[in-house]
Design a protein around this motif. Structure first.
Motif, PDB file in Angstrom:
ATOM      1  N   SER A 168      45.522  43.373  29.939  1.00 24.53           N
ATOM      2  CA  SER A 168      45.103  43.456  31.341  1.00 24.53           C
ATOM      3  C   SER A 168      43.880  42.594  31.624  1.00 24.53           C
ATOM      4  CB  SER A 168      44.771  44.907  31.701  1.00 24.53           C
ATOM      5  OG  SER A 168      45.921  45.697  31.662  1.00 24.53           O
ATOM      6  N   PHE A 169      43.520  41.742  30.694  1.00 23.83           N
ATOM      7  CA  PHE A 169      42.360  40.875  30.835  1.00 23.83           C
ATOM      8  C   PHE A 169      42.800  39.426  30.727  1.00 23.83           C
ATOM      9  CE2 PHE A 169      40.937  44.647  28.302  1.00 23.83           C
ATOM     10  CZ  PHE A 169      40.437  45.356  29.382  1.00 23.83           C
ATOM     11  N   VAL A 170      42.326  38.594  31.642  1.00 23.90           N
ATOM     12  CA  VAL A 170      42.693  37.179  31.656  1.00 23.90           C
ATOM     13  C   VAL A 170      41.444  36.358  31.916  1.00 23.90           C
ATOM     14  CG1 VAL A 170      44.102  35.411  32.794  1.00 23.90           C
ATOM     15  CG2 VAL A 170      44.938  37.755  32.663  1.00 23.90           C
ATOM     16  N   ASP A 171      41.222  35.322  31.114  1.00 27.25           N
ATOM     17  CA  ASP A 171      40.143  34.375  31.402  1.00 27.25           C
ATOM     18  C   ASP A 171      40.647  33.433  32.476  1.00 27.25           C
ATOM     19  OD1 ASP A 171      38.284  35.350  29.576  1.00 27.25           O
ATOM     20  OD2 ASP A 171      39.215  34.233  27.928  1.00 27.25           O
ATOM     21  N   TRP A 172      39.856  33.293  33.536  1.00 29.11           N
ATOM     22  CA  TRP A 172      40.234  32.439  34.657  1.00 29.11           C
ATOM     23  C   TRP A 172      38.993  31.704  35.139  1.00 29.11           C
ATOM     24  CZ3 TRP A 172      39.074  33.033  40.069  1.00 29.11           C
ATOM     25  CH2 TRP A 172      39.791  32.163  40.890  1.00 29.11           C
ATOM     26  N   LYS A 173      39.041  30.383  35.033  1.00 25.72           N
ATOM     27  CA  LYS A 173      37.890  29.554  35.381  1.00 25.72           C
ATOM     28  C   LYS A 173      36.674  30.096  34.628  1.00 25.72           C
ATOM     29  CE  LYS A 173      39.856  27.976  39.653  1.00 25.72           C
ATOM     30  NZ  LYS A 173      39.683  27.715  41.062  1.00 25.72           N
ATOM     31  N   ASP A 174      35.563  30.371  35.306  1.00 25.62           N
ATOM     32  CA  ASP A 174      34.396  30.912  34.608  1.00 25.62           C
ATOM     33  C   ASP A 174      34.289  32.421  34.784  1.00 25.62           C
ATOM     34  OD1 ASP A 174      33.852  30.689  37.278  1.00 25.62           O
ATOM     35  OD2 ASP A 174      31.732  30.208  37.016  1.00 25.62           O
ATOM     36  N   LEU A 175      35.400  33.058  35.133  1.00 31.22           N
ATOM     37  CA  LEU A 175      35.433  34.507  35.353  1.00 31.22           C
ATOM     38  C   LEU A 175      36.478  35.156  34.456  1.00 31.22           C
ATOM     39  CD1 LEU A 175      35.415  34.435  39.244  1.00 31.22           C
ATOM     40  CD2 LEU A 175      33.470  34.909  37.768  1.00 31.22           C
ATOM     41  N   LYS A 176      36.451  36.483  34.447  1.00 37.82           N
ATOM     42  CA  LYS A 176      37.489  37.251  33.769  1.00 37.82           C
ATOM     43  C   LYS A 176      38.219  38.067  34.828  1.00 37.82           C
ATOM     44  CE  LYS A 176      34.474  39.015  30.880  1.00 37.82           C
ATOM     45  NZ  LYS A 176      33.828  39.782  29.830  1.00 37.82           N
ATOM     46  N   LEU A 177      39.530  38.057  34.767  1.00 39.18           N
ATOM     47  CA  LEU A 177      40.330  38.895  35.652  1.00 39.18           C
ATOM     48  C   LEU A 177      40.656  40.175  34.908  1.00 39.18           C
ATOM     49  CD1 LEU A 177      42.907  36.298  37.033  1.00 39.18           C
ATOM     50  CD2 LEU A 177      40.709  36.985  38.011  1.00 39.18           C
ATOM     51  N   VAL A 178      40.455  41.280  35.574  1.00 37.23           N
ATOM     52  CA  VAL A 178      40.799  42.595  35.034  1.00 37.23           C
ATOM     53  C   VAL A 178      41.764  43.206  36.029  1.00 37.23           C
ATOM     54  CG1 VAL A 178      39.927  44.853  34.364  1.00 37.23           C
ATOM     55  CG2 VAL A 178      38.513  42.823  33.987  1.00 37.23           C
ATOM     56  N   TYR A 179      42.964  43.540  35.570  1.00 44.03           N
ATOM     57  CA  TYR A 179      43.941  44.088  36.491  1.00 44.03           C
ATOM     58  C   TYR A 179      44.679  45.256  35.854  1.00 44.03           C
ATOM     59  CZ  TYR A 179      47.664  41.729  33.924  1.00 44.03           C
ATOM     60  OH  TYR A 179      48.530  41.341  32.946  1.00 44.03           O
ATOM     61  N   LYS A 180      45.272  46.049  36.697  1.00 43.95           N
ATOM     62  CA  LYS A 180      46.053  47.193  36.219  1.00 43.95           C
ATOM     63  C   LYS A 180      47.180  47.416  37.207  1.00 43.95           C
ATOM     64  CE  LYS A 180      46.662  50.944  33.699  1.00 43.95           C
ATOM     65  NZ  LYS A 180      47.443  50.852  32.525  1.00 43.95           N
ATOM     66  N   ARG A 181      48.348  47.702  36.681  1.00 45.74           N
ATOM     67  CA  ARG A 181      49.511  47.985  37.523  1.00 45.74           C
ATOM     68  C   ARG A 181      49.744  49.494  37.546  1.00 45.74           C
ATOM     69  NH1 ARG A 181      55.784  46.089  36.764  1.00 45.74           N
ATOM     70  NH2 ARG A 181      56.546  47.292  38.542  1.00 45.74           N
ATOM     71  N   TYR A 182      49.856  50.033  38.747  1.00 41.99           N
ATOM     72  CA  TYR A 182      50.206  51.436  38.953  1.00 41.99           C
ATOM     73  C   TYR A 182      51.461  51.441  39.808  1.00 41.99           C
ATOM     74  CZ  TYR A 182      45.579  52.722  37.289  1.00 41.99           C
ATOM     75  OH  TYR A 182      44.451  52.882  36.529  1.00 41.99           O
ATOM     76  N   ALA A 183      52.592  51.821  39.216  1.00 44.71           N
ATOM     77  CA  ALA A 183      53.892  51.783  39.895  1.00 44.71           C
ATOM     78  C   ALA A 183      54.101  50.357  40.411  1.00 44.71           C
ATOM     79  CB  ALA A 183      53.965  52.832  40.989  1.00 44.71           C
ATOM     80  N   SER A 184      54.227  50.177  41.719  1.00 39.91           N
ATOM     81  CA  SER A 184      54.465  48.833  42.252  1.00 39.91           C
ATOM     82  C   SER A 184      53.190  48.172  42.759  1.00 39.91           C
ATOM     83  CB  SER A 184      55.486  48.903  43.386  1.00 39.91           C
ATOM     84  OG  SER A 184      54.943  49.628  44.473  1.00 39.91           O
ATOM     85  N   LEU A 185      52.038  48.803  42.555  1.00 40.38           N
ATOM     86  CA  LEU A 185      50.777  48.257  43.045  1.00 40.38           C
ATOM     87  C   LEU A 185      49.943  47.678  41.904  1.00 40.38           C
ATOM     88  CD1 LEU A 185      49.720  51.109  45.485  1.00 40.38           C
ATOM     89  CD2 LEU A 185      50.716  48.910  46.076  1.00 40.38           C
ATOM     90  N   TYR A 186      49.356  46.517  42.158  1.00 37.08           N
ATOM     91  CA  TYR A 186      48.446  45.893  41.216  1.00 37.08           C
ATOM     92  C   TYR A 186      47.039  45.967  41.789  1.00 37.08           C
ATOM     93  CZ  TYR A 186      52.302  43.712  38.691  1.00 37.08           C
ATOM     94  OH  TYR A 186      53.423  43.493  37.945  1.00 37.08           O
ATOM     95  N   PHE A 187      46.079  46.303  40.954  1.00 38.22           N
ATOM     96  CA  PHE A 187      44.673  46.303  41.329  1.00 38.22           C
ATOM     97  C   PHE A 187      43.997  45.271  40.445  1.00 38.22           C
ATOM     98  CE2 PHE A 187      46.302  50.335  42.594  1.00 38.22           C
ATOM     99  CZ  PHE A 187      45.621  50.665  43.747  1.00 38.22           C
ATOM    100  N   CYS A 188      43.272  44.354  41.049  1.00 38.45           N
ATOM    101  CA  CYS A 188      42.695  43.242  40.312  1.00 38.45           C
ATOM    102  C   CYS A 188      41.225  43.079  40.658  1.00 38.45           C
ATOM    103  CB  CYS A 188      43.459  41.963  40.667  1.00 38.45           C
ATOM    104  SG  CYS A 188      42.717  40.478  39.982  1.00 38.45           S
TER     105      CYS A 188
END
Length: 189
Positions: free
Chosen positions: A83-103
């Motif tokens: 659930s962690f992705v390096d993106w540019k100079d930031l880190k993306l943290v996301y989680k999927r709950y059913a059909s919804l993604y929170f990032c």
């Protein structure tokens, strides 16, 4: 550049988020998530943004570009990946709950696990208020979802950790709104 988080918002016809304030995302825990440039975003599987909260000032064009990039990155990932992705100079943290993604987009030195816990707490608050929260709850009650977010986070920092206190504040607000509607509907003589 700071990191941020986006929350799902209303459907495309009402996709405008509230005006940008100092920080992009109000979901900071401790000092870790300070001035995140992207708000927690909530998306459905089709990639429609349902809620967003920005804590840095960006133009609408920049926000749309970033949102498209984040959706492309997150929605193409396998459910079994991190659930962690390096993106540019930031880190993306996301989680999927059913059909919804929170990032959330956070700065490199911020703690991913604290951010993930913050996202989980926001979902718990939504569940406590809406019952079992779904995309339709967010679409038709987006103002309540924003209110819950604002009660939970302030200026990118966690304001209240108690689910009961946040839900109580929301219920008080609902009661005040109902009282005002009743008052406004009474005829004047």
């Amino acid at each position: 550049m700071s990191g941020g988080v986006g929350w799902a918002g209303p459907p495309s016809r009402v996709e405008r988020a509230p005006p940008v304030k100092k920080c992009l995302y109000q979901s900071h825990i401790c000092r870790c998530h300070r001035c995140l440039p992207f708000p927690p975003e909530q998306k459905c599987r089709q990639g429609k943004l349902r809620l967003q909260k920005w804590y840095i000032t960006l133009t609408e064009k920049e926000k749309r570009k970033i949102t498209r990039e984040l959706m492309q990155i997150i929605l193409t990932r396998s459910p079994k990946t991190s659930s962690f992705v390096d993106w540019k100079d930031l880190k993306l943290v996301y989680k999927r709950y059913a059909s919804l993604y929170f990032c959330c987009a956070i700065e490199d030195q911020d703690n991913e696990l604290l951010t993930l816990e913050m996202v989980h707490r926001f979902v718990e608050l939504l569940d406590k208020y809406f019952g079992n929260v779904c995309e339709l709850d967010i679409i038709f009650n987006f103002e309540k979802a924003y209110f819950i977010l604002d009660e939970f986070l302030m200026g990118g920092e966690v304001q209240e950790t108690s689910k009961e206190s946040v839900v109580r504040a929301i219920e008080d607000s609902d009661m005040l709104q109902e009282t005002m509607e009743e008052y406004m509907n009474k005829p004047t003589f």
